[in-house]
Structure formats: structure tokens, C-alpha cells
Design an enzyme around this catalytic site. Sequence first.
Site, PDB file in Angstrom:
ATOM      1  N   CYS A  56      38.126  53.669  57.020  1.00 12.60           N
ATOM      2  CA  CYS A  56      36.812  53.696  56.380  1.00 12.60           C
ATOM      3  C   CYS A  56      36.808  54.819  55.356  1.00 12.60           C
ATOM      4  CB  CYS A  56      35.756  53.955  57.470  1.00 12.60           C
ATOM      5  SG  CYS A  56      34.077  54.212  56.865  1.00 12.60           S
ATOM      6  N   GLY A  57      35.980  54.714  54.363  1.00 11.99           N
ATOM      7  CA  GLY A  57      35.844  55.782  53.395  1.00 11.99           C
ATOM      8  C   GLY A  57      35.326  57.080  54.012  1.00 11.99           C
TER       9      GLY A  57
END
Length: 183
Positions: A56-57
Site C-alpha cells: 500500500c502507499g
Amino acid sequence: MFSRLIVVIITLTSFSVSAENPSAYDYDFTSIEGEPLPLSVYRGKVVMIVNTASFCGFTKQYRELQNVWENFREQGLVVLGVPSNDFGNQEPGNEAEIKNFCELNYGINFPMTAKVHVKGANAHPFYKWAVQEKGALAKPRWNFHKYLVGRDGRLVDWFATTTKPTATKVTRAIEMQLARVGQ
């Protein structure tokens, strides 16, 4: 006689409230190693529960979560990572892969659970309870959503994905709960 009646009413009300209003201690997870992990093992501690994802970012928040864990665990804080694949399929691995990723890339040694759902009809009961306690705005909308549980097992606050674990408002909330000794 009247004072006894008051004591009985207060006692019955207390039992009724606890039965109708469960605390975090009423929920169980499975650890990432596959062992039972009832939240009641953290009774008397402050617990930050965070749904996580490896791809995930916001995955870099693992580093900050580890820092928060290291800075406050001696005072009674537990950081609990809860892997979930609910948002963008960003946690596709199994528990062994997730644990390995976290240890190798971020040096994670705080407790983690087995992968669960955190939203929708199949959401883990803790997450359903948290939304019921704090309202629809408090539901996870992405990875790295944070819930803060007080020493008494009550859900005291939540923080959106975009709020870093080391943000001032998170640190203040943790410190305030840690100061509440004896609950």
C-alpha cells in the site's frame, strides 16, 4: 433498607451496561503465528489496533508504528497490526509471507493478527463493534486506519489512514490514555 435497594439497583445496572456495551476485551483474534489472541490479554494496557497491508502507499507507516511501539510499550501501550486484503488487494500474502515481509523490511516486532476482513458483512466482529461504538465516520476506508483502546477496554478514539502514527494528536491521545493508571 433503602441503601441496600440502591446498591442492588446500581449493581444490576452495572451488569446490564456491561452486557449491552461490550468492550474490546470481548473480542478475539488469531495471532499471525496461528495462536488464539483474545484482546483480554491486553487488559489494563492501551492498545492501538491498525489494519495493515504490505503493498500500500501507506505501508511506510509500519516504521512509525514500530517507533510508537518502542517509545511507549514500557508505559503500557500495545500496537496490534491487523493485516487485511480488503482495500485494493494490497495484502495478498499468507500469514508467513506477511510476517516475513514486516520483519525483514520494517523490523516489526509488535504483535500481529492473522489476516481478517475489516469492512463489509464479513468484517471481523471487533471492527463491526468499533463502527457501532464510534459511528459510520469511524469505519476503515483504507489500510492503516487506527483505533485506540483505553486501559478499560473502551474504544476512545480513531484516526484515519492519512494520520501518521507519530502525529501530535495520536501521540497526545496515547499519552492521555497511558496516564490513566489503574483502570
